[in-house]
Design a protein around this motif. Structure first.
Motif, PDB file in Angstrom:
ATOM      1  N   ARG A 164       0.842  -1.202   0.000  1.00  0.00           N
ATOM      2  CA  ARG A 164       0.000   0.000   0.000  1.00  0.00           C
ATOM      3  C   ARG A 164       0.886   1.265   0.000  1.00  0.00           C
ATOM      4  O   ARG A 164       0.939   1.992   0.998  1.00  0.00           O
ATOM      5  N   PRO A 165       1.577   1.524  -1.108  1.00  0.00           N
ATOM      6  CA  PRO A 165       2.488   2.671  -1.149  1.00  0.00           C
ATOM      7  C   PRO A 165       1.747   4.000  -1.252  1.00  0.00           C
ATOM      8  O   PRO A 165       0.705   4.101  -1.906  1.00  0.00           O
ATOM      9  N   LEU A 166       2.316   5.001  -0.613  1.00  0.00           N
ATOM     10  CA  LEU A 166       1.807   6.376  -0.707  1.00  0.00           C
ATOM     11  C   LEU A 166       2.821   7.211  -1.464  1.00  0.00           C
ATOM     12  O   LEU A 166       3.963   7.363  -1.021  1.00  0.00           O
ATOM     13  N   PHE A 193      -1.766   5.064  -3.187  1.00  0.00           N
ATOM     14  CA  PHE A 193      -2.349   6.340  -2.758  1.00  0.00           C
ATOM     15  C   PHE A 193      -1.444   7.459  -3.253  1.00  0.00           C
ATOM     16  O   PHE A 193      -0.219   7.311  -3.283  1.00  0.00           O
ATOM     17  N   VAL A 194      -2.060   8.557  -3.630  1.00  0.00           N
ATOM     18  CA  VAL A 194      -1.294   9.732  -4.069  1.00  0.00           C
ATOM     19  C   VAL A 194      -1.759  10.924  -3.250  1.00  0.00           C
ATOM     20  O   VAL A 194      -2.967  11.172  -3.138  1.00  0.00           O
ATOM     21  N   CYS A 195      -0.817  11.650  -2.663  1.00  0.00           N
ATOM     22  CA  CYS A 195      -1.197  12.832  -1.890  1.00  0.00           C
ATOM     23  C   CYS A 195      -0.387  14.045  -2.318  1.00  0.00           C
ATOM     24  O   CYS A 195       0.712  13.922  -2.859  1.00  0.00           O
ATOM     25  N   SER A 259       1.954   1.394   3.514  1.00  0.00           N
ATOM     26  CA  SER A 259       3.048   0.476   3.841  1.00  0.00           C
ATOM     27  C   SER A 259       4.414   1.100   3.588  1.00  0.00           C
ATOM     28  O   SER A 259       5.436   0.605   4.089  1.00  0.00           O
ATOM     29  N   MET A 260       4.456   2.161   2.783  1.00  0.00           N
ATOM     30  CA  MET A 260       5.699   2.882   2.522  1.00  0.00           C
ATOM     31  C   MET A 260       5.351   4.249   1.958  1.00  0.00           C
ATOM     32  O   MET A 260       4.215   4.485   1.540  1.00  0.00           O
ATOM     33  N   ILE A 261       6.328   5.152   1.945  1.00  0.00           N
ATOM     34  CA  ILE A 261       6.158   6.478   1.362  1.00  0.00           C
ATOM     35  C   ILE A 261       7.168   6.638   0.235  1.00  0.00           C
ATOM     36  O   ILE A 261       8.350   6.311   0.404  1.00  0.00           O
ATOM     37  N   ILE A 262       6.690   7.102  -0.918  1.00  0.00           N
ATOM     38  CA  ILE A 262       7.552   7.356  -2.072  1.00  0.00           C
ATOM     39  C   ILE A 262       7.501   8.849  -2.371  1.00  0.00           C
ATOM     40  O   ILE A 262       6.425   9.440  -2.446  1.00  0.00           O
ATOM     41  N   MET A 263       8.675   9.461  -2.541  1.00  0.00           N
ATOM     42  CA  MET A 263       8.747  10.891  -2.818  1.00  0.00           C
ATOM     43  C   MET A 263       9.869  11.185  -3.795  1.00  0.00           C
ATOM     44  O   MET A 263      10.892  10.489  -3.803  1.00  0.00           O
ATOM     45  N   GLY A 264       9.685  12.241  -4.589  1.00  0.00           N
ATOM     46  CA  GLY A 264      10.807  12.773  -5.343  1.00  0.00           C
ATOM     47  C   GLY A 264      11.601  13.684  -4.423  1.00  0.00           C
ATOM     48  O   GLY A 264      11.044  14.353  -3.555  1.00  0.00           O
ATOM     49  N   THR A 265      12.919  13.687  -4.594  1.00  0.00           N
ATOM     50  CA  THR A 265      13.718  14.634  -3.817  1.00  0.00           C
ATOM     51  C   THR A 265      13.569  16.012  -4.444  1.00  0.00           C
ATOM     52  O   THR A 265      13.280  16.141  -5.626  1.00  0.00           O
ATOM     53  N   THR A 266      13.771  17.048  -3.667  1.00  0.00           N
ATOM     54  CA  THR A 266      13.550  18.404  -4.160  1.00  0.00           C
ATOM     55  C   THR A 266      14.668  18.831  -5.087  1.00  0.00           C
ATOM     56  O   THR A 266      15.708  18.195  -5.170  1.00  0.00           O
ATOM     57  N   GLY A 267      14.444  19.928  -5.754  1.00  0.00           N
ATOM     58  CA  GLY A 267      15.449  20.450  -6.664  1.00  0.00           C
ATOM     59  C   GLY A 267      16.429  21.377  -5.994  1.00  0.00           C
ATOM     60  O   GLY A 267      17.122  22.143  -6.644  1.00  0.00           O
ATOM     61  N   GLU A 288       7.806   6.355  10.491  1.00  0.00           N
ATOM     62  CA  GLU A 288       8.122   4.975  10.844  1.00  0.00           C
ATOM     63  C   GLU A 288       8.087   4.050   9.633  1.00  0.00           C
ATOM     64  O   GLU A 288       8.429   2.866   9.728  1.00  0.00           O
ATOM     65  N   LEU A 289       7.684   4.584   8.478  1.00  0.00           N
ATOM     66  CA  LEU A 289       7.559   3.773   7.271  1.00  0.00           C
ATOM     67  C   LEU A 289       8.836   3.810   6.428  1.00  0.00           C
ATOM     68  O   LEU A 289       9.545   4.813   6.409  1.00  0.00           O
ATOM     69  N   PRO A 290       9.110   2.728   5.697  1.00  0.00           N
ATOM     70  CA  PRO A 290      10.194   2.795   4.711  1.00  0.00           C
ATOM     71  C   PRO A 290       9.921   3.943   3.749  1.00  0.00           C
ATOM     72  O   PRO A 290       8.779   4.186   3.366  1.00  0.00           O
ATOM     73  N   THR A 291      10.977   4.656   3.362  1.00  0.00           N
ATOM     74  CA  THR A 291      10.822   5.841   2.522  1.00  0.00           C
ATOM     75  C   THR A 291      11.705   5.705   1.296  1.00  0.00           C
ATOM     76  O   THR A 291      12.918   5.553   1.412  1.00  0.00           O
ATOM     77  N   LEU A 292      11.070   5.745   0.130  1.00  0.00           N
ATOM     78  CA  LEU A 292      11.780   5.617  -1.141  1.00  0.00           C
ATOM     79  C   LEU A 292      11.893   6.995  -1.782  1.00  0.00           C
ATOM     80  O   LEU A 292      10.879   7.624  -2.098  1.00  0.00           O
ATOM     81  N   LEU A 293      13.120   7.477  -1.938  1.00  0.00           N
ATOM     82  CA  LEU A 293      13.376   8.814  -2.450  1.00  0.00           C
ATOM     83  C   LEU A 293      13.938   8.725  -3.870  1.00  0.00           C
ATOM     84  O   LEU A 293      14.920   8.016  -4.108  1.00  0.00           O
ATOM     85  N   VAL A 294      13.303   9.461  -4.781  1.00  0.00           N
ATOM     86  CA  VAL A 294      13.655   9.387  -6.202  1.00  0.00           C
ATOM     87  C   VAL A 294      14.208  10.739  -6.664  1.00  0.00           C
ATOM     88  O   VAL A 294      13.480  11.734  -6.621  1.00  0.00           O
ATOM     89  N   PRO A 295      15.466  10.810  -7.095  1.00  0.00           N
ATOM     90  CA  PRO A 295      16.037  12.091  -7.536  1.00  0.00           C
ATOM     91  C   PRO A 295      15.587  12.473  -8.952  1.00  0.00           C
ATOM     92  O   PRO A 295      15.038  11.656  -9.677  1.00  0.00           O
TER      93      PRO A 295
END
Length: 295
Positions: A164-166, A193-195, A259-267, A288-295
């Protein structure tokens, strides 16, 4: 953007192997190889005051790492996933980034540090430097964590992180790349989920009509992201928040049981990020969730 090759640096901390096992579900969506990597800290084998070098200590540490990794390789092989062992002496952050570049991985996975208080970070200084400098998507893995929630100490096991990624988006190019990565996970996602958060800096001082315009535009963009996910066969649900961005993202993640948070890193400028941090880094530190950061 498929995840076919992972770099898994480790210090062999407790539950490191469990964290690795939680990633093996990625084989269903293209994972082919894991690079198992251990950096022997230079200070552990350097004898600086006398200009010497503890060669026997290095050999002992290399052998210990090899034995542990070969055990892990057996588990990977049973899943049909190739693996490679690399053990080097050096400095963790530059070495990890150099190996990621050389191996052309699709994902770097780093562990979390042990949190020692309700207000302290899950992320250490080396990890913060790594995610600020990395050109590759980086997952801050948090297999088992303890944190305070509503005045109570809670223990959470993150063992099904892709269920259940956000995706928390700020509409930037890194956010668009994070969306592409999320789309590649179709087949292991139950629901996405998208926020988007209308931050305090944006909303402060705006009149009602301008705030309404931003709200309307944000909802339209959220629907567009969800439509793109649905076109890939992924069930998706939009959420709009307002307030302090990191806290709002964490609040939403808990309400929807992500279940996790996915985000782009800022510029932002990289050096600024290392010292001042960014929204994505603060979420990685606080959640507390695993966090996936995408540059």
């Amino acid at each position: 953007m498929k995840i076919e090759k992972i770099l898994f640096p480790t210090k062999f901390r407790e539950l490191a192997f469990n964290s690795l096992e939680s990633l093996l579900v990625l084989k269903k969506v293209g994972l082919k190889e894991v690079v198992l990597y251990y950096v022997i800290p230079r200070e552990d084998v350097g004898f600086v005051p006398y200009g010497g070098y503890l060669k026997e200590e290095e050999e002992r540490l290399r052998e210990e790492a090899r034995i542990r990794f070969e055990d892990w390789q057996s588990a990977l092989s049973k899943q049909g996933i190739k693996s490679k062992i690399i053990v080097e002496v050096g400095d963790p952050v530059p070495n990890i980034l150099a190996v990621a570049e050389k191996e052309q991985v699709n994902l770097i996975v780093v562990g979390r540090k042990k949190r020692k208080g309700p207000e302290l970070s899950f992320v250490g200084s080396h990890t913060l430097q790594l995610i600020a400098r990395s050109k590759f998507p980086t997952l801050v893995s948090k297999y088992m964590v303890q944190f305070e929630y509503n005045g109570e100490k809670v223990t959470r096991v993150n063992d099904d992180i892709f269920k259940r990624p956000l995706l928390a988006s700020d509409w930037s190019e890194p956010s668009a790349r994070a969306l592409d990565l999320l789309k590649s996970l179709n087949g292991i996602i139950e629901k996405a989920f998208v926020c988007h958060i209308i931050g305090v800096k944006i909303s402060k001082g705006l009149d009602k009509s301008e705030l309404y315009r931003i709200e309307k535009e944000s909802k339209e963009r959220l629907e567009d992201y969800c439509t793109r996910l649905k076109s890939e066969g992924i069930v998706a649900e939009p959420h709009l928040g307002a307030g302090r961005t990191p806290l709002e993202i964490i609040r939403i993640s808990r309400e929807i049981e992500a279940s996790m948070i996915i985000m782009g890193t800022t510029g932002k400028d990289r050096l600024h990020e290392i010292f001042m941090g960014s929204t994505s880094h603060r979420v990685a530190e606080m959640s507390e969730l695993p966090t996936l950061l995408v540059p």
